[in-house]
Design a protein around this motif. Structure first.
Motif, PDB file in Angstrom:
ATOM      1  N   THR A   1      29.372  30.913  77.204  1.00 54.13           N
ATOM      2  CA  THR A   1      29.844  32.458  77.703  1.00 54.13           C
ATOM      3  C   THR A   1      29.824  33.841  77.097  1.00 54.13           C
ATOM      4  OG1 THR A   1      31.057  30.737  78.565  1.00 54.13           O
ATOM      5  CG2 THR A   1      32.356  33.015  77.192  1.00 54.13           C
ATOM      6  N   ALA A   2      29.645  34.322  77.611  1.00 49.49           N
ATOM      7  CA  ALA A   2      29.520  36.126  77.506  1.00 49.49           C
ATOM      8  C   ALA A   2      30.744  36.741  77.493  1.00 49.49           C
ATOM      9  CB  ALA A   2      28.433  37.119  78.451  1.00 49.49           C
ATOM     10  N   ALA A   3      31.445  37.411  76.593  1.00 48.60           N
ATOM     11  CA  ALA A   3      32.868  37.966  76.562  1.00 48.60           C
ATOM     12  C   ALA A   3      32.416  39.514  75.695  1.00 48.60           C
ATOM     13  CB  ALA A   3      34.034  37.939  76.348  1.00 48.60           C
ATOM     14  N   TYR A   4      32.766  40.528  76.853  1.00 51.20           N
ATOM     15  CA  TYR A   4      32.710  41.896  76.628  1.00 51.20           C
ATOM     16  C   TYR A   4      33.466  43.098  77.860  1.00 51.20           C
ATOM     17  CZ  TYR A   4      29.716  41.714  80.454  1.00 51.20           C
ATOM     18  OH  TYR A   4      29.965  40.746  81.786  1.00 51.20           O
ATOM     19  N   GLU A   5      33.619  44.247  76.778  1.00 49.33           N
ATOM     20  CA  GLU A   5      34.258  45.687  77.714  1.00 49.33           C
ATOM     21  C   GLU A   5      33.403  46.231  78.932  1.00 49.33           C
ATOM     22  OE1 GLU A   5      36.547  48.592  75.342  1.00 49.33           O
ATOM     23  OE2 GLU A   5      34.770  47.721  74.078  1.00 49.33           O
TER      24      GLU A   5
ATOM     25  N   VAL B   1      30.462  32.304  86.627  1.00 48.46           N
ATOM     26  CA  VAL B   1      31.631  32.469  86.943  1.00 48.46           C
ATOM     27  C   VAL B   1      31.999  33.803  85.726  1.00 48.46           C
ATOM     28  CG1 VAL B   1      32.579  30.718  88.477  1.00 48.46           C
ATOM     29  CG2 VAL B   1      32.579  30.731  85.970  1.00 48.46           C
ATOM     30  N   TYR B   2      33.330  34.575  86.335  1.00 50.22           N
ATOM     31  CA  TYR B   2      33.567  35.074  85.302  1.00 50.22           C
ATOM     32  C   TYR B   2      35.084  35.140  85.636  1.00 50.22           C
ATOM     33  CZ  TYR B   2      33.527  39.377  88.511  1.00 50.22           C
ATOM     34  OH  TYR B   2      33.430  39.431  90.190  1.00 50.22           O
ATOM     35  N   GLN B   3      35.748  36.196  84.989  1.00 54.93           N
ATOM     36  CA  GLN B   3      37.107  36.685  85.307  1.00 54.93           C
ATOM     37  C   GLN B   3      37.624  37.852  84.474  1.00 54.93           C
ATOM     38  OE1 GLN B   3      40.079  35.320  87.192  1.00 54.93           O
ATOM     39  NE2 GLN B   3      40.673  37.153  86.642  1.00 54.93           N
ATOM     40  N   MET B   4      38.083  38.770  85.055  1.00 57.41           N
ATOM     41  CA  MET B   4      38.654  39.886  84.617  1.00 57.41           C
ATOM     42  C   MET B   4      39.148  40.257  83.363  1.00 57.41           C
ATOM     43  SD  MET B   4      35.407  41.904  84.980  1.00 57.41           S
ATOM     44  CE  MET B   4      35.737  43.222  84.741  1.00 57.41           C
ATOM     45  N   TYR B   5      40.182  40.256  83.022  1.00 55.91           N
ATOM     46  CA  TYR B   5      41.242  41.007  81.920  1.00 55.91           C
ATOM     47  C   TYR B   5      40.836  42.646  81.770  1.00 55.91           C
ATOM     48  CZ  TYR B   5      41.185  36.161  81.005  1.00 55.91           C
ATOM     49  OH  TYR B   5      40.735  34.959  81.332  1.00 55.91           O
ATOM     50  N   ASP B   6      42.575  43.503  82.392  1.00 62.17           N
ATOM     51  CA  ASP B   6      42.175  44.714  82.275  1.00 62.17           C
ATOM     52  C   ASP B   6      43.265  44.304  80.929  1.00 62.17           C
ATOM     53  OD1 ASP B   6      45.311  44.283  82.813  1.00 62.17           O
ATOM     54  OD2 ASP B   6      45.164  45.206  84.372  1.00 62.17           O
ATOM     55  N   LYS B   7      44.327  44.046  80.008  1.00 66.68           N
ATOM     56  CA  LYS B   7      44.919  44.568  78.673  1.00 66.68           C
ATOM     57  C   LYS B   7      44.962  43.672  77.330  1.00 66.68           C
ATOM     58  CE  LYS B   7      48.841  46.215  80.839  1.00 66.68           C
ATOM     59  NZ  LYS B   7      48.449  46.085  82.200  1.00 66.68           N
ATOM     60  N   VAL B   8      43.537  44.746  77.090  1.00 67.71           N
ATOM     61  CA  VAL B   8      42.557  43.244  75.405  1.00 67.71           C
ATOM     62  C   VAL B   8      42.316  44.182  74.493  1.00 67.71           C
ATOM     63  CG1 VAL B   8      40.864  42.844  74.427  1.00 67.71           C
ATOM     64  CG2 VAL B   8      41.727  41.409  77.389  1.00 67.71           C
ATOM     65  N   LEU B   9      43.524  44.608  73.441  1.00 68.84           N
ATOM     66  CA  LEU B   9      43.602  44.963  72.775  1.00 68.84           C
ATOM     67  C   LEU B   9      42.171  45.083  71.849  1.00 68.84           C
ATOM     68  CD1 LEU B   9      46.678  44.392  70.637  1.00 68.84           C
ATOM     69  CD2 LEU B   9      46.259  46.376  72.482  1.00 68.84           C
ATOM     70  N   VAL B  10      41.788  46.478  71.457  1.00 70.95           N
ATOM     71  CA  VAL B  10      40.165  46.802  70.601  1.00 70.95           C
ATOM     72  C   VAL B  10      40.395  48.013  70.031  1.00 70.95           C
ATOM     73  CG1 VAL B  10      39.918  48.791  72.720  1.00 70.95           C
ATOM     74  CG2 VAL B  10      37.927  48.170  71.065  1.00 70.95           C
ATOM     75  N   SER B  11      40.372  47.758  68.657  1.00 71.26           N
ATOM     76  CA  SER B  11      40.370  48.390  67.454  1.00 71.26           C
ATOM     77  C   SER B  11      38.733  49.236  67.377  1.00 71.26           C
ATOM     78  CB  SER B  11      40.800  48.149  66.326  1.00 71.26           C
ATOM     79  OG  SER B  11      40.571  47.017  65.383  1.00 71.26           O
ATOM     80  N   ILE B  12      39.313  50.326  66.422  1.00 72.05           N
ATOM     81  CA  ILE B  12      38.287  50.946  66.279  1.00 72.05           C
ATOM     82  C   ILE B  12      38.468  50.911  64.243  1.00 72.05           C
ATOM     83  CG2 ILE B  12      35.868  52.783  66.835  1.00 72.05           C
ATOM     84  CD1 ILE B  12      37.246  52.851  69.451  1.00 72.05           C
TER      85      ILE B  12
ATOM     86  N   ASP C   1      43.495  39.841  72.302  1.00 72.24           N
ATOM     87  CA  ASP C   1      44.154  39.239  72.994  1.00 72.24           C
ATOM     88  C   ASP C   1      45.611  38.350  73.448  1.00 72.24           C
ATOM     89  OD1 ASP C   1      43.627  36.957  72.564  1.00 72.24           O
ATOM     90  OD2 ASP C   1      42.183  36.422  73.237  1.00 72.24           O
ATOM     91  N   ASP C   2      46.213  39.590  72.006  1.00 72.75           N
ATOM     92  CA  ASP C   2      47.367  38.882  72.207  1.00 72.75           C
ATOM     93  C   ASP C   2      48.513  39.079  73.284  1.00 72.75           C
ATOM     94  OD1 ASP C   2      46.492  39.521  69.334  1.00 72.75           O
ATOM     95  OD2 ASP C   2      48.142  37.785  69.153  1.00 72.75           O
ATOM     96  N   TYR C   3      47.942  40.677  73.771  1.00 76.35           N
ATOM     97  CA  TYR C   3      48.939  40.681  75.425  1.00 76.35           C
ATOM     98  C   TYR C   3      48.843  39.272  75.940  1.00 76.35           C
ATOM     99  CZ  TYR C   3      50.429  43.026  79.600  1.00 76.35           C
ATOM    100  OH  TYR C   3      51.410  43.886  80.120  1.00 76.35           O
TER     101      TYR C   3
END
Length: 300
Positions: A142-146, A227-238, A254-256
């Motif tokens: 699996t690849a997970a990325y913005e 296959v893939y799935q899109m998510y539009d509300k993942v928290l990212v902090s910098i 991904d607590d949302y």
């Protein structure tokens, strides 16, 4: 006050108005609280619920109630109560406004994001089928990325010694809406906590981001699904501070959604594509099926 988002329906545990402690289960989900162990061995967990127009967040350290923050959803104003080892409240209540800790970022830095795919997250999942006399397992990469879509930015600014309940209240008020936030959220965002308090002063940019989870599934070594799935509300902090490599560390939570979206989708990809492999190679009813399939669930 912050913009509110409609969240997935999550199970919220009911607790008494004083958040009477309950027994925690090691590393298990217990209602809406997940136990986390800090660097000193303290067991920490938090509870979250909404009633009377307010967020009610309680923090327990070693099963003892230590903090309770009640925040008005509309105004962001709240009252913090601190408790001693007997869960007795301190004589003074601390009044706060979340706007003192959170500031808006006018422009989201979407141009800085360079999406990249690395299928480095592996998993192995059991299916309902057998193959050559054994249970059929699916192996996943699996690849997970913005994907270049950060938005709704805020800067969080807290000091060493600030209590966890305040930070959780800020995340609930400005990001997750009526979704669940826990101490585990802070760890995922790169915020160190010991004994229910923030270890070091931190200033962090926090955004929502568009996120892609892409999974390749293999059964008996055969490439079966892509296959893939899109998510539009993942928290990212910098992080505000440049690290030793000359960059700024980035953290995701991904607590949302209230669950691990990477592990969840990887598991779903394996189970939802297993019939394709079974029909082609197990029972041979669809020998001409072209693999990998690119849509799930596969139903024949």
């Amino acid at each position: 006050m912050a913009k509110k988002f409609t969240s997935l329906v999550l199970a919220l545990i009911m607790c008494l108005s004083l958040c009477v402690p309950t027994l925690a289960l090691n590393n298990q989900q217990n209602g809406d609280d997940l136990e986390v162990v800090d660097s000193l061995g303290n067991k920490m967990r938090s509870t979250f619920e909404i009633y009377d127009g307010a967020y009610h967040i309680c923090v327990f350290v070693n099963d003892v109630l230590t903090q309770q923050a009640i925040t008005n959803i509309e105004t962001g104003e709240g009252v913090l109560s601190l408790f001693d080892a007997s869960s007795r409240s301190s004589s003074d209540e601390i009044h706060y406004n979340l706007s003192d800790y959170v500031k808006e970022i006018p422009v989201s830095p979407t141009s800085e994001i360079i999406p990249s795919e690395t299928y480095s997250i592996t998993g192995r999942y059991r299916t309902d089928y057998t193959y050559q006399g054994s249970i059929l397992y699916g192996d996943t990469k699996t690849a997970a990325y913005e994907t270049g879509g950060r938005y709704y930015g805020r800067v969080l600014n807290f000091s060493a010694g600030d209590v966890v309940a305040l930070v959780l209240s800020a995340l609930a008020g400005y990001f997750t809406g009526d979704g669940k936030v826990t101490i585990a959220t802070l760890g995922a965002l790169g915020i160190p906590v010991v004994g229910g308090k923030i270890v070091d002063h931190f200033t962090k940019e926090v955004y929502y981001t568009n996120f892609k989870v892409a999974t390749r599934v293999y059964f008996d070594g055969i490439y079966t699904a892509n296959v893939y799935q899109m998510y539009d509300k993942v928290l990212v902090s910098i992080d505000a501070v440049v690290d030793e490599q000359g960059g700024k560390s980035t953290h995701y939570a991904d607590d949302y959604y209230g669950y691990d979206i990477v592990a969840s989708f990887s598991r779903y990809a394996a189970t939802a594509s297993s019939l394709a492999f079974y029909e082609k190679y197990g029972i041979g009813t669809n020998p001409d099926l072209k693999l990998p399939i690119t849509s799930i669930p596969y139903t024949g």
